[in-house]
Design an enzyme around this catalytic site. Structure first.
Site: not given
Ligand code: 3DU
Length: 211
Positions: A60, A63, A65, A67, A172
């Site tokens: 994600k 920062d 540009p 970096t 989950t």
């Molecule tokens: O909830 P889960 O265990 O299925 O993992 C979801 C993954 O996706 C986890 O690495 C989280 O950091 C990432 N993620 C989101 O869940 C939601 C977002 O908006 C962006 C990334």
């Protein structure tokens, strides 16, 4: 075909590699983020390279540009195939990620809207739409949109057209894979797979979305 992307948020290098290997026949890519890289080190990329699956760096990136350039250079030098970046930092910062990725034959996915409940505080009210537009204008390869809000995926799809949408939040976090699979290019699933008694069996079950 909707891809199934395993989110490998484990902190033990051997366990992570073993689960990824067992799930490999049923998944299309592996997403690796801070929990695993900070615990196991960047060497995990080499452990996973043998799977022959695309590796997505979920750092994600958010920062300035310069970096962002340094981070993305390191990501692709380590062997990743794609990187996830934030869009709220603005077009120059996102463009830098895209430039580095495309120079290296890689891809950039921009987080348009997150999946957790608190995300509505800042992403709603037009911000996610603006970020999705920015992702298109910056020639990013796609966006990340929330499986927990299928209606929002629909809205963001109107903006990004045929660009890739990858969607975390299935299982989950409450998102329903059957509802979301038809709306996106790939679903990102972590805990529902790696916390299952038999991760490979769970991945196989979820991989039905590929049909
Ligand atoms: O909830 P889960 O265990 O299925 O993992 C979801 C993954 O996706 C986890 O690495 C989280 O950091 C990432 N993620 C989101 O869940 C939601 C977002 O908006 C962006 C990334």
């Amino acid at each position: 075909m909707t891809e199934l992307i395993l989110s490998l948020d484990l902190c033990d290098r051997r366990q992570a590699a073993s689960i990824a290997e067992s799930c490999a026949p049923y998944i299309d890519a592996v997403k690796v983020g801070y929990p695993l890289v900070l615990s196991a080190g960047l060497g995990i990329v080499q452990d996973l390279a043998g799977l022959g699956l695309p590796l997505i760096a979920d750092f994600k990136v958010a920062d300035i540009p310069n970096t962002n350039r340094l981070i993305c250079d390191a990501v692709f030098s380590a062997g990743f195939d794609a990187v996830i970046a934030h869009g709220f930092v603005g077009p120059d910062a996102v463009r830098t990620c895209v430039e580095v990725a495309h120079d290296r034959g890689g891809a950039v996915y921009v987080v348009a809207e997150m999946s957790h409940p608190g995300a509505v505080e800042f992403f709603h009210g037009g911000v996610a739409e603006r970020i999705a537009t920015l992702a298109v204008n910056c020639r990013a390869d796609g966006i990340i949109a929330p499986a927990t809000r299928p209606d929002r995926i629909g809205r963001l799809r109107e903006i990004v057209g045929r660009r890739t949408i990858y969607s975390p939040g299935v299982g989950t976090q409450g998102g329903d894979i059957d509802t979301v699979a038809g709306l996106v290019d790939g679903v990102i699933v972590g805990r529902s797979i790696y916390e299952a008694e038999d991760p490979a069996a769970e991945a196989k079950l979820l991989s039905r979305i590929r049909r």
